[in-house]
Write an enzyme that holds these catalytic residues in place. Sequence first.
Site, PDB file in Angstrom:
ATOM      1  N   ASP A  75     -13.321  -4.295  -1.924  1.00 52.85           N
ATOM      2  CA  ASP A  75     -13.225  -3.959  -0.510  1.00 52.85           C
ATOM      3  C   ASP A  75     -14.596  -4.198   0.103  1.00 52.85           C
ATOM      4  O   ASP A  75     -15.581  -3.572  -0.304  1.00 52.85           O
ATOM      5  CB  ASP A  75     -12.796  -2.509  -0.322  1.00 52.85           C
ATOM      6  CG  ASP A  75     -11.385  -2.260  -0.825  1.00 52.85           C
ATOM      7  OD1 ASP A  75     -10.587  -3.214  -0.839  1.00 52.85           O
ATOM      8  OD2 ASP A  75     -11.073  -1.114  -1.202  1.00 52.85           O
TER       9      ASP A  75
ATOM     10  N   ASP B 120       0.869  -1.175   0.000  1.00 55.30           N
ATOM     11  CA  ASP B 120       0.000   0.000   0.000  1.00 55.30           C
ATOM     12  C   ASP B 120       0.905   1.223   0.000  1.00 55.30           C
ATOM     13  O   ASP B 120       1.777   1.369   0.866  1.00 55.30           O
ATOM     14  CB  ASP B 120      -0.893   0.016   1.240  1.00 55.30           C
ATOM     15  CG  ASP B 120      -2.029  -0.977   1.162  1.00 55.30           C
ATOM     16  OD1 ASP B 120      -2.322  -1.465   0.049  1.00 55.30           O
ATOM     17  OD2 ASP B 120      -2.617  -1.292   2.213  1.00 55.30           O
TER      18      ASP B 120
END
Length: 259
Positions: free
Chosen positions: A130, A11
Amino acid sequence: MISKRIIPCLDVRDGKLTKGIKFKGNVDIGDPVAAAREYYEQGADEIVFYDITASSDGRNIMIDVVDRVAKTIFIPFSVGGGIRNLEDMRRVIMAGAEKVSVNSTAVTNPRIITQGAQAFGSQCIVLGMDVKKVEISAGIPSGYEIVIHGGRKFTGIDALWWAKEAQNLGAGEICLNSIDADGTQDGYELNLTALISANVGIPVIASGGAGKPEHLVEVLTKGNADAALIASMVHYRTYTVAQIKQYLHECKIKTRMTW
């Protein structure tokens, strides 16, 4: 038997490797290019790179970081975050990525999945999902809802329906991230992973919650995932990729053991 893949996840925020818990409280922990090289040398099967604020900030992905990572590793490399159209996909692939992950944009413009699959092949198009556990309702019969823009916007879309729809549109793989498990290191969301894996015919990458090798064993068997994303357990050097793979090998789970 097809080998299960172990995939470190990078990330990236403002060009730096970052990690949070349940999509919140991110702290910068290093250089993504150096981390990618380290995990490649440890035996990672693939690397996933997410520019985690590109979509919410409404900006382009950091293509210079993509280029630097691609020049550093020699395994498949998937890139997501800020991919808004076919030209963005092309830029990322031209910078060295083998796969492009679409998440928020795919929800708001599902045609991009089909366009990408037609232009580059389904094997290049990864649907990032997600997912948040919610109350079962008429609109969310699975009890799992799609959330976009880095966990900021609930969509009212059922996760199981969306996984099957994305496959029909041409996605070649699903990266399934549980927001509830993300960064907790308490284990993957096994029910969610098993549900999606059982209802699609494309590979499912489990993401969110890995804290120890036993968690990968669970999600690759009980969750029936084809691959497992890892982050905290390698970013904080609790384990190496090689140690994780050795444990899986001892548990009779087939992985690539030579590199």
